[in-house]
Design a protein around this motif. Structure first.
Motif, mmCIF file in Angstrom:
data_model
loop_
_atom_site.group_PDB
_atom_site.id
_atom_site.type_symbol
_atom_site.label_atom_id
_atom_site.label_comp_id
_atom_site.label_asym_id
_atom_site.label_seq_id
_atom_site.Cartn_x
_atom_site.Cartn_y
_atom_site.Cartn_z
ATOM 1 N N LEU A 1 -3.360 -3.985 14.454
ATOM 2 C CA LEU A 1 -2.594 -4.675 13.415
ATOM 3 C C LEU A 1 -3.509 -5.289 12.358
ATOM 4 C CD1 LEU A 1 0.227 -6.445 15.479
ATOM 5 C CD2 LEU A 1 0.377 -4.340 14.141
ATOM 6 N N ALA A 2 -4.659 -5.802 12.783
ATOM 7 C CA ALA A 2 -5.625 -6.349 11.823
ATOM 8 C C ALA A 2 -6.116 -5.250 10.887
ATOM 9 C CB ALA A 2 -6.795 -6.990 12.560
ATOM 10 N N SER A 3 -6.392 -4.074 11.446
ATOM 11 C CA SER A 3 -6.821 -2.936 10.630
ATOM 12 C C SER A 3 -5.717 -2.489 9.679
ATOM 13 C CB SER A 3 -7.228 -1.781 11.543
ATOM 14 O OG SER A 3 -7.595 -0.654 10.793
ATOM 15 N N LEU A 4 -4.493 -2.533 10.160
ATOM 16 C CA LEU A 4 -3.362 -2.160 9.314
ATOM 17 C C LEU A 4 -3.249 -3.100 8.111
ATOM 18 C CD1 LEU A 4 -0.825 -0.428 8.835
ATOM 19 C CD2 LEU A 4 0.422 -2.018 10.308
ATOM 20 N N GLN A 5 -3.377 -4.398 8.347
ATOM 21 C CA GLN A 5 -3.304 -5.357 7.249
ATOM 22 C C GLN A 5 -4.441 -5.134 6.249
ATOM 23 O OE1 GLN A 5 -0.874 -7.532 6.407
ATOM 24 N NE2 GLN A 5 -2.084 -7.842 4.562
ATOM 25 N N GLU A 6 -5.634 -4.826 6.746
ATOM 26 C CA GLU A 6 -6.780 -4.565 5.871
ATOM 27 C C GLU A 6 -6.546 -3.356 4.965
ATOM 28 O OE1 GLU A 6 -10.155 -4.078 8.377
ATOM 29 O OE2 GLU A 6 -10.091 -6.139 9.130
ATOM 30 N N ASN A 7 -5.797 -2.385 5.469
ATOM 31 C CA ASN A 7 -5.559 -1.143 4.718
ATOM 32 C C ASN A 7 -4.199 -1.101 4.024
ATOM 33 O OD1 ASN A 7 -7.880 0.905 5.280
ATOM 34 N ND2 ASN A 7 -7.480 -0.048 7.266
ATOM 35 N N LEU A 8 -3.445 -2.181 4.126
ATOM 36 C CA LEU A 8 -2.065 -2.174 3.634
ATOM 37 C C LEU A 8 -1.964 -1.828 2.153
ATOM 38 C CD1 LEU A 8 0.928 -2.615 4.275
ATOM 39 C CD2 LEU A 8 0.586 -5.047 3.743
ATOM 40 N N GLU A 9 -2.813 -2.422 1.338
ATOM 41 C CA GLU A 9 -2.734 -2.178 -0.105
ATOM 42 C C GLU A 9 -2.964 -0.709 -0.440
ATOM 43 O OE1 GLU A 9 -1.713 -4.091 -2.610
ATOM 44 O OE2 GLU A 9 -1.203 -5.562 -1.057
ATOM 45 N N LYS A 10 -3.832 -0.054 0.318
ATOM 46 C CA LYS A 10 -4.087 1.376 0.089
ATOM 47 C C LYS A 10 -2.843 2.196 0.401
ATOM 48 C CE LYS A 10 -8.999 0.954 1.212
ATOM 49 N NZ LYS A 10 -10.046 1.310 2.205
ATOM 50 N N PHE A 11 -2.156 1.834 1.477
ATOM 51 C CA PHE A 11 -0.920 2.548 1.812
ATOM 52 C C PHE A 11 0.139 2.323 0.730
ATOM 53 C CE2 PHE A 11 -2.610 2.566 6.207
ATOM 54 C CZ PHE A 11 -2.438 3.914 6.488
ATOM 55 N N ILE A 12 0.278 1.086 0.296
ATOM 56 C CA ILE A 12 1.265 0.766 -0.745
ATOM 57 C C ILE A 12 0.960 1.537 -2.029
ATOM 58 C CG2 ILE A 12 2.131 -1.076 -2.240
ATOM 59 C CD1 ILE A 12 1.733 -3.006 0.146
ATOM 60 N N LYS A 13 -0.313 1.557 -2.394
ATOM 61 C CA LYS A 13 -0.751 2.273 -3.601
ATOM 62 C C LYS A 13 -0.385 3.747 -3.538
ATOM 63 C CE LYS A 13 -4.965 3.376 -6.197
ATOM 64 N NZ LYS A 13 -6.448 3.266 -6.198
ATOM 65 N N ASN A 14 -0.355 4.311 -2.342
ATOM 66 C CA ASN A 14 -0.043 5.729 -2.157
ATOM 67 C C ASN A 14 1.436 5.967 -1.829
ATOM 68 O OD1 ASN A 14 -2.605 7.600 -2.176
ATOM 69 N ND2 ASN A 14 -3.251 5.664 -1.255
ATOM 70 N N GLY A 15 2.273 4.979 -2.140
ATOM 71 C CA GLY A 15 3.714 5.160 -1.996
ATOM 72 C C GLY A 15 4.212 5.158 -0.567
ATOM 73 N N VAL A 16 3.542 4.380 0.291
ATOM 74 C CA VAL A 16 3.912 4.323 1.709
ATOM 75 C C VAL A 16 4.431 2.921 2.045
ATOM 76 C CG1 VAL A 16 3.104 4.525 4.084
ATOM 77 C CG2 VAL A 16 2.214 6.066 2.324
ATOM 78 N N PHE A 17 5.593 2.876 2.677
ATOM 79 C CA PHE A 17 6.169 1.623 3.173
ATOM 80 C C PHE A 17 5.851 1.540 4.661
ATOM 81 C CE2 PHE A 17 9.324 -1.261 4.812
ATOM 82 C CZ PHE A 17 9.528 -2.183 3.791
ATOM 83 N N VAL A 18 5.280 0.413 5.087
ATOM 84 C CA VAL A 18 4.847 0.258 6.474
ATOM 85 C C VAL A 18 5.892 -0.522 7.273
ATOM 86 C CG1 VAL A 18 3.098 -0.710 8.011
ATOM 87 C CG2 VAL A 18 2.410 0.372 5.847
ATOM 88 N N ILE A 19 6.280 0.067 8.407
ATOM 89 C CA ILE A 19 7.202 -0.584 9.344
ATOM 90 C C ILE A 19 6.534 -0.631 10.716
ATOM 91 C CG2 ILE A 19 9.451 -0.525 10.493
ATOM 92 C CD1 ILE A 19 10.492 1.148 8.148
ATOM 93 N N VAL A 20 6.527 -1.818 11.309
ATOM 94 C CA VAL A 20 5.985 -1.996 12.649
ATOM 95 C C VAL A 20 7.128 -2.426 13.562
ATOM 96 C CG1 VAL A 20 4.352 -3.311 14.055
ATOM 97 C CG2 VAL A 20 3.707 -2.586 11.745
ATOM 98 N N VAL A 21 7.225 -1.799 14.729
ATOM 99 C CA VAL A 21 8.329 -2.061 15.656
ATOM 100 C C VAL A 21 7.770 -2.539 16.986
ATOM 101 C CG1 VAL A 21 10.238 -1.012 16.949
ATOM 102 C CG2 VAL A 21 9.839 -0.368 14.560
ATOM 103 N N THR A 22 8.422 -3.554 17.564
ATOM 104 C CA THR A 22 7.940 -4.153 18.808
ATOM 105 C C THR A 22 9.114 -4.711 19.622
ATOM 106 O OG1 THR A 22 6.501 -5.884 19.742
ATOM 107 C CG2 THR A 22 7.599 -6.378 17.662
#
Length: 197
Positions: free
Chosen positions: A74-95
């Protein structure tokens, strides 16, 4: 009224049955992605049908913030979040973590991505990642894991997900899968980014 009760009982039995196995016939690249619906930690309504009209979805499952491998991912995901957003990706985490524990997770990682509490394990079952915490499914650290699950999940819910990761394209098809019953092995987010950039 009787029909409604019967349907409800059938659904509950299905949830229990679907949650009993690990390494079952999980979803593959090319499969149609089940709809994801829920309320995230920001009280936003999440509906994958609406999101996929304009964006791709990166979907991750995590066991709980008690799991050191989940925390690292999850820490790695947060670090890379802006890159995903920039590439048109919406991130969903399920728990399966209950809502108050999700809030702890959000605070701990300053998470800006959506985290959904999987009520009744529906999303985990739809994506075929759910399994019961039993000695057979969790031969190592069973007592520790069961104790954590009972602390972090809703009462009577001894279910965890295989910490799988999926990329869902706008056509509602899965284009990337990382599924490994070894909870230590997680999707490489840099590899996913390289595929979409």
């Amino acid at each position: 009224m009787i029909r409604i009760v019967f349907i409800t009982l059938f659904q509950l039995l299905f949830v229990v049955e679907a949650s009993s196995q690990i390494d079952n016939n999980y979803l593959k690249v090319g499969d149609k992605a089940p709809v994801i619906r829920g309320i995230d930690q920001f009280n936003s309504e999440i509906n994958s049908n609406k999101i996929l009209q304009n964006k791709k979805i990166l979907l991750l499952f995590y066991r709980g913030n008690w799991c050191p491998y989940c925390k690292k991912h999850l820490a790695s995901l947060q670090e890379n979040l802006e890159k995903f957003i920039k590439n048109g990706v919406f991130v969903i985490v399920v728990t399966p973590e209950k809502v108050e524990k999700i809030k702890e997770t959000t605070s701990k990682f300053n998470s800006k991505f959506s985290i959904i509490h999987d009520f009744n394990n529906k999303i985990m079952n739809d994506y075929k990642v759910a399994f019961k915490v039993t000695k057979e499914n969790v031969p190592k650290y069973f007592e520790f894991t069961l104790k954590r699950v009972r602390e972090y999940n809703e009462k009577e819910n001894n279910v965890l997900p295989v910490p799988a990761t999926y990329m869902i394209d706008k056509n509602h098809r899965i284009s990337y899968v990382h599924y490994d019953s070894d909870y230590k092995k997680r999707a490489n987010l840099t590899e996913i980014l390289n595929k979409i950039e």
